[in-house]
Design an enzyme around this catalytic site. Structure first.
Site, PDB file in Angstrom:
ATOM      1  N   GLU A  73      -6.969   7.521  -6.265  1.00 31.18           N
ATOM      2  CA  GLU A  73      -5.358   7.597  -6.129  1.00 31.18           C
ATOM      3  C   GLU A  73      -4.864   6.418  -6.942  1.00 31.18           C
ATOM      4  OE1 GLU A  73      -4.524   6.358  -2.014  1.00 31.18           O
ATOM      5  OE2 GLU A  73      -5.693   8.029  -1.123  1.00 31.18           O
ATOM      6  N   THR A 104       0.989   3.163   1.110  1.00 29.25           N
ATOM      7  CA  THR A 104       1.875   4.089   0.378  1.00 29.25           C
ATOM      8  C   THR A 104       2.914   4.659   1.531  1.00 29.25           C
ATOM      9  OG1 THR A 104      -0.051   4.767  -0.933  1.00 29.25           O
ATOM     10  CG2 THR A 104       1.671   6.165  -1.001  1.00 29.25           C
ATOM     11  N   GLY A 190      -2.339   7.635   8.062  1.00 32.44           N
ATOM     12  CA  GLY A 190      -2.243   7.412   9.302  1.00 32.44           C
ATOM     13  C   GLY A 190      -2.818   8.128  10.273  1.00 32.44           C
ATOM     14  N   GLY A 211      -8.587   6.594   6.044  1.00 35.67           N
ATOM     15  CA  GLY A 211      -8.915   5.389   5.571  1.00 35.67           C
ATOM     16  C   GLY A 211      -8.715   4.360   6.703  1.00 35.67           C
ATOM     17  N   HIS A 212      -7.665   3.838   6.900  1.00 35.58           N
ATOM     18  CA  HIS A 212      -7.409   2.564   7.511  1.00 35.58           C
ATOM     19  C   HIS A 212      -7.905   2.769   9.208  1.00 35.58           C
ATOM     20  CE1 HIS A 212      -4.939  -0.223  10.123  1.00 35.58           C
ATOM     21  NE2 HIS A 212      -5.078  -1.011   9.052  1.00 35.58           N
TER      22      HIS A 212
END
Ligand code: PXP
Length: 244
Positions: A73, A104, A190, A211-212
């Protein structure tokens, strides 16, 4: 039969934890290896201008020490383009980037920046890198992405994840439009155990980048085991020191 949806695991926040102490632990490349062993179809990493999590050396190791496809990214800057053209990852996902943002926050305004995006899209594609544009599920952005010659659009699922009304329908419509224009459709941002199902059900979707939540959930799935192991080692150490 519908094609399986690939999972790209974003390991940025392993680097966030590492950087909090300034050392080498935990190593995002080791985490990437573990994710691939567990079935991740690719690894995603965002090299930000301020290097707040992933660093240049991480990206080089992800590209050269791992066999899984790397999705880099990046913002559409000259610096990032030069790095990507040197590294030649499997794919580049071009994202908007503001220094002060925590993540982002929105999709790329492709429609408003076609001239600025034309060079990176063309050069990356000519170098054999799959080019993905991270866009909000808005008709003008999908149209512009197709005009630019990108192969992929990644639909920003942030507003959907926040529970905004009508967002799932916007994602579905954007995916239909992108497919009709010949674009491959990815999505991300998200996503969690709770909200991933309806996104995975979007017809034609080929890849999710997450990811998170995965890194956060790994704490809850793993913390009990490491506390047990640490207690065991403390007890062993204490027993070895008996009578000293
Ligand atoms: N896709 C893109 C293009 C992103 O920029 C991000 C965030 O780095 C993600 C997916 C993953 O989002 P999250 O970390 O919220 O799962």
């Amino acid at each position: 039969m519908t094609a399986a949806i690939r999972l790209g695991v974003n390991i940025d926040h392993v680097a966030t934890v590492r950087n909090a102490r300034g050392g080498a632990y935990p190593d995002p490349v080791e985490a990437a290896r573990l994710a691939v062993q567990a079935g991740a179809d690719g690894i995603t990493a965002h090299l930000r201008e301020d290097r707040r999590h992933i660093r240049d050396a991480d990206l080089r190791r992800l590209r050269h020490d791992l066999s899984a496809p790397l999705n880099m990214e990046m913002a559409a800057t000259d610096e990032m383009l030069a790095i990507a053209l040197d590294l030649l990852p499997h794919a580049c996902c071009i994202v908007p980037e503001r220094r002060e943002e925590l993540t982002t926050e929105g999709g790329l305004d492709v429609a408003g920046h076609e001239a600025a995006l034309a060079v990176p899209v063309r050069k990356l594609a000519a170098a054999g890198v799959r080019v993905s544009l991270f866009v909000d599920p808005a008709p003008a952005q999908i149209e512009a992405a197709a005009r630019m010659g990108a192969q992929v659009v990644e639909l920003h699922t942030g507003a959907y994840a926040e529970g905004r009304a009508g967002e799932l329908e916007r994602l579905q419509a954007a995916a239909r439009q992108a497919l009709a224009l010949g674009l491959e459709v990815h999505a991300g941002h998200g996503l969690t155990y709770e909200n991933v199902g309806p996104v995975a059900a979007i017809a034609g979707l080929r890849e999710l980048n997450i990811g998170h939540f995965l890194i956060g959930q790994a704490i809850f799935d793993g913390l009990a085991a490491v506390v047990v192991e640490m207690k065991r080692r403390i007890a062993l150490g204490a027993a070895a020191g008996l009578g000293a």
